[in-house]
Design an enzyme around this catalytic site. Structure first.
Site, mmCIF file in Angstrom:
data_model
loop_
_atom_site.group_PDB
_atom_site.id
_atom_site.type_symbol
_atom_site.label_atom_id
_atom_site.label_comp_id
_atom_site.label_asym_id
_atom_site.label_seq_id
_atom_site.Cartn_x
_atom_site.Cartn_y
_atom_site.Cartn_z
ATOM 1 N N ARG A 72 -71.350 32.647 -48.155
ATOM 2 C CA ARG A 72 -70.862 32.054 -49.403
ATOM 3 C C ARG A 72 -69.635 32.823 -49.859
ATOM 4 O O ARG A 72 -69.647 34.043 -49.901
ATOM 5 C CB ARG A 72 -71.934 32.100 -50.502
ATOM 6 C CG ARG A 72 -73.052 31.110 -50.297
ATOM 7 C CD ARG A 72 -74.088 31.244 -51.397
ATOM 8 N NE ARG A 72 -75.239 30.372 -51.188
ATOM 9 C CZ ARG A 72 -76.238 30.609 -50.348
ATOM 10 N NH1 ARG A 72 -76.240 31.714 -49.618
ATOM 11 N NH2 ARG A 72 -77.237 29.761 -50.246
ATOM 12 N N ALA A 78 -51.888 38.592 -37.849
ATOM 13 C CA ALA A 78 -51.379 37.695 -38.895
ATOM 14 C C ALA A 78 -52.374 37.660 -40.063
ATOM 15 O O ALA A 78 -52.729 38.709 -40.594
ATOM 16 C CB ALA A 78 -51.104 36.323 -38.276
ATOM 17 N N ALA A 86 -63.185 36.672 -48.931
ATOM 18 C CA ALA A 86 -63.848 36.927 -50.208
ATOM 19 C C ALA A 86 -65.314 36.484 -50.213
ATOM 20 O O ALA A 86 -65.721 35.633 -51.018
ATOM 21 C CB ALA A 86 -63.069 36.263 -51.353
ATOM 22 N N ASN A 128 -52.476 31.089 -34.024
ATOM 23 C CA ASN A 128 -52.876 32.322 -34.710
ATOM 24 C C ASN A 128 -54.336 32.257 -35.139
ATOM 25 O O ASN A 128 -55.122 33.119 -34.788
ATOM 26 C CB ASN A 128 -52.043 32.538 -35.978
ATOM 27 C CG ASN A 128 -50.763 33.315 -35.736
ATOM 28 O OD1 ASN A 128 -50.640 34.038 -34.755
ATOM 29 N ND2 ASN A 128 -49.810 33.162 -36.635
ATOM 30 N N GLU A 129 -54.638 31.222 -35.952
ATOM 31 C CA GLU A 129 -55.994 31.162 -36.499
ATOM 32 C C GLU A 129 -56.303 29.772 -37.024
ATOM 33 O O GLU A 129 -55.403 28.969 -37.263
ATOM 34 C CB GLU A 129 -56.184 32.176 -37.637
ATOM 35 C CG GLU A 129 -55.591 31.769 -38.972
ATOM 36 C CD GLU A 129 -54.116 32.069 -39.108
ATOM 37 O OE1 GLU A 129 -53.702 33.146 -38.686
ATOM 38 O OE2 GLU A 129 -53.381 31.208 -39.637
ATOM 39 N N ASP A 131 -41.893 35.190 -35.267
ATOM 40 C CA ASP A 131 -43.204 34.737 -34.794
ATOM 41 C C ASP A 131 -43.579 33.418 -35.478
ATOM 42 O O ASP A 131 -44.183 32.543 -34.849
ATOM 43 C CB ASP A 131 -44.271 35.800 -35.082
ATOM 44 C CG ASP A 131 -44.095 37.031 -34.198
ATOM 45 O OD1 ASP A 131 -43.666 36.881 -33.038
ATOM 46 O OD2 ASP A 131 -44.375 38.148 -34.677
HETATM 47 P P1 NAP Z 1 -44.513 32.180 -41.921
HETATM 48 O O1 NAP Z 1 -43.561 32.454 -42.996
HETATM 49 O O2 NAP Z 1 -44.072 31.445 -40.702
HETATM 50 O O3 NAP Z 1 -45.213 33.517 -41.472
HETATM 51 C C1 NAP Z 1 -45.669 34.438 -42.422
HETATM 52 C C2 NAP Z 1 -45.462 35.841 -41.875
HETATM 53 O O4 NAP Z 1 -46.428 36.053 -40.844
HETATM 54 C C3 NAP Z 1 -44.081 36.047 -41.255
HETATM 55 O O5 NAP Z 1 -43.638 37.313 -41.630
HETATM 56 C C4 NAP Z 1 -44.364 35.959 -39.766
HETATM 57 O O6 NAP Z 1 -43.469 36.742 -38.977
HETATM 58 C C5 NAP Z 1 -45.735 36.564 -39.705
HETATM 59 N N1 NAP Z 1 -46.511 36.186 -38.516
HETATM 60 C C6 NAP Z 1 -46.736 34.957 -37.995
HETATM 61 N N2 NAP Z 1 -47.514 35.047 -36.903
HETATM 62 C C7 NAP Z 1 -47.772 36.367 -36.720
HETATM 63 C C8 NAP Z 1 -48.520 37.096 -35.760
HETATM 64 N N3 NAP Z 1 -49.190 36.481 -34.782
HETATM 65 N N4 NAP Z 1 -48.586 38.447 -35.892
HETATM 66 C C9 NAP Z 1 -47.923 39.086 -36.882
HETATM 67 N N5 NAP Z 1 -47.201 38.443 -37.824
HETATM 68 C C10 NAP Z 1 -47.131 37.105 -37.742
HETATM 69 O O7 NAP Z 1 -45.778 31.485 -42.622
HETATM 70 P P2 NAP Z 1 -46.500 30.131 -42.448
HETATM 71 O O8 NAP Z 1 -45.593 29.224 -41.660
HETATM 72 O O9 NAP Z 1 -47.023 29.714 -43.749
HETATM 73 O O10 NAP Z 1 -47.802 30.499 -41.578
HETATM 74 C C11 NAP Z 1 -47.781 30.944 -40.287
HETATM 75 C C12 NAP Z 1 -48.757 32.092 -40.159
HETATM 76 O O11 NAP Z 1 -48.539 33.020 -41.206
HETATM 77 C C13 NAP Z 1 -50.225 31.723 -40.271
HETATM 78 O O12 NAP Z 1 -50.766 31.447 -39.012
HETATM 79 C C14 NAP Z 1 -50.863 32.975 -40.883
HETATM 80 O O13 NAP Z 1 -51.460 33.803 -39.906
HETATM 81 C C15 NAP Z 1 -49.742 33.719 -41.515
HETATM 82 N N6 NAP Z 1 -50.015 33.768 -42.928
HETATM 83 C C16 NAP Z 1 -50.536 34.913 -43.416
HETATM 84 C C17 NAP Z 1 -50.903 34.993 -44.758
HETATM 85 C C18 NAP Z 1 -51.496 36.248 -45.260
HETATM 86 O O14 NAP Z 1 -51.499 37.229 -44.502
HETATM 87 N N7 NAP Z 1 -52.011 36.266 -46.464
HETATM 88 C C19 NAP Z 1 -50.692 33.915 -45.604
HETATM 89 C C20 NAP Z 1 -50.136 32.762 -45.088
HETATM 90 C C21 NAP Z 1 -49.812 32.700 -43.724
HETATM 91 P P3 NAP Z 1 -41.932 36.370 -38.714
HETATM 92 O O15 NAP Z 1 -41.186 36.865 -39.896
HETATM 93 O O16 NAP Z 1 -41.604 37.112 -37.461
HETATM 94 O O17 NAP Z 1 -41.826 34.868 -38.558
HETATM 95 MN MN MN Z 2 -40.864 39.142 -37.741
#
Ligand code: NAP
Ligand code: MN
Length: 261
Positions: free
Chosen positions: A147, A161, A184, A121-122, A46
């Site tokens: 805040r 995500a 937070a 995503n967001e 994803d």
């Molecule tokens: P990334 O390594 O590409 O993605 C982080 C994880 O989020 C991977 O396991 C990815 O799945 C999963 N993911 C991405 N989109 C998803 C969705 N729509 N539903 C479920 N899982 C999803 O990280 P990145 O490039 O830094 O950021 C891409 C996205 O990662 C951001 O849009 C954000 O939503 C998410 N993210 C989440 C957090 C958190 O939850 N604390 C922190 C940073 C980023 P795959 O392994 O299949 O690629």
């Molecule tokens: Mn995956």
């Protein structure tokens, strides 16, 4: 649909699938075109899909809608892809035999000054350095003063995500909603805000105003942009640009969701 490009996660399994697919596509008369593709093959997860959409959007601007994405997942079953790596044959045959349907994902748009940024995503407003004050307006109406670290606005696709990590609700596939969650938030005798995740109609216009965005960042999926000097950020679903994706077969949304945890 003859011009294609491939966007691939750099791991051995994904690279091997990429090489096989390029061989077959070229043999059948498809032409690789990285600058003006009509179809984008995505191999990875994803995250790779999110990366591919941003890459192609930067390349093609509002003409993103002229492109379709088609993905194969190397790893666990994701939300944006219908085939796993070992189902490569079925994945390619479905494409060649045109046995797919098409779905559309909306993009969130953030507007401030002359800047426009997109999130599949967001889109997040976040401040790791100090308490961020945000006046939240919904469709032009003042709703609350928040805040805390920041706020996250996600799409249905993005609900699983970052939103899920913030305690937001998972929105079932097909729901035309956006969701606002707190990062937070401070809640005590002096400061109050809704606190609960807030699911809103897809056409809702959100605006975040503050007199001080020092150290704050706008997070759009995997990219961040400084907000210093800005006073207002508007976020809504972009009505003009959609992301088109080929659906190779129907996979239960609950099956996808179960594979996430
Ligand atoms: P990334 O390594 O590409 O993605 C982080 C994880 O989020 C991977 O396991 C990815 O799945 C999963 N993911 C991405 N989109 C998803 C969705 N729509 N539903 C479920 N899982 C999803 O990280 P990145 O490039 O830094 O950021 C891409 C996205 O990662 C951001 O849009 C954000 O939503 C998410 N993210 C989440 C957090 C958190 O939850 N604390 C922190 C940073 C980023 P795959 O392994 O299949 O690629
Ligand atoms: Mn995956």
């Amino acid at each position: 649909m003859k011009r294609y490009t491939v966007i691939c996660r750099p791991d051995p399994q994904s690279e091997a699938i990429k090489e096989k697919a390029i061989g077959e596509l070229n043999e059948k008369g498809y032409v690789m075109d990285d600058r003006k593709p009509e179809i984008v093959f995505v191999i990875g997860g994803d995250g790779t899909f999110i990366y591919a959409v941003h890459h192609v959007r930067r390349l093609m601007g509002v003409r993103l809608g002229e492109v379709v994405f088609y993905g194969i997942h190397t790893g666990t079953l994701g939300f944006t892809m219908d085939f796993r790596g070992e189902e490569y044959r079925e994945f390619m045959d479905t494409f060649f035999e045109r046995k797919y349907t098409e779905i559309k994902y909306p993009l969130l748009q953030a507007l401030y000054g002359d800047k426009v940024h997109y999130g599949l995503n967001e889109i997040r407003i976040e401040n790791a350095a100090r308490t961020q004050k945000l006046d939240v307006y919904i469709n032009g109406e003042k709703f609350e003063t928040f805040r805390g670290t920041g706020m996250c606005v996600c799409t249905q696709l993005g609900s699983t995500a970052y939103n899920r990590s913030l305690g937001g609700a998972v929105l079932q596939e097909g729901m035309d909603f956006i969701q606002l969650t707190e990062m937070a938030g401070i809640h005590h005798s002096k400061f109050r805000s809704l606190e609960a995740p807030f699911v809103l109609k897809g056409d809702t216009e959100l605006e975040f105003r503050t007199d001080n965005f020092a150290s704050a960042l706008l997070g759009c999926d995997a990219s961040v942009f400084p907000l210093e000097g800005v006073n207002s950020v508007k976020i809504h679903i972009c009505p003009e640009v959609w992301v088109r994706m080929l659906r190779g077969r129907s996979v239960s949304y609950f099956e996808r969701l179960k594979s996430l945890f």
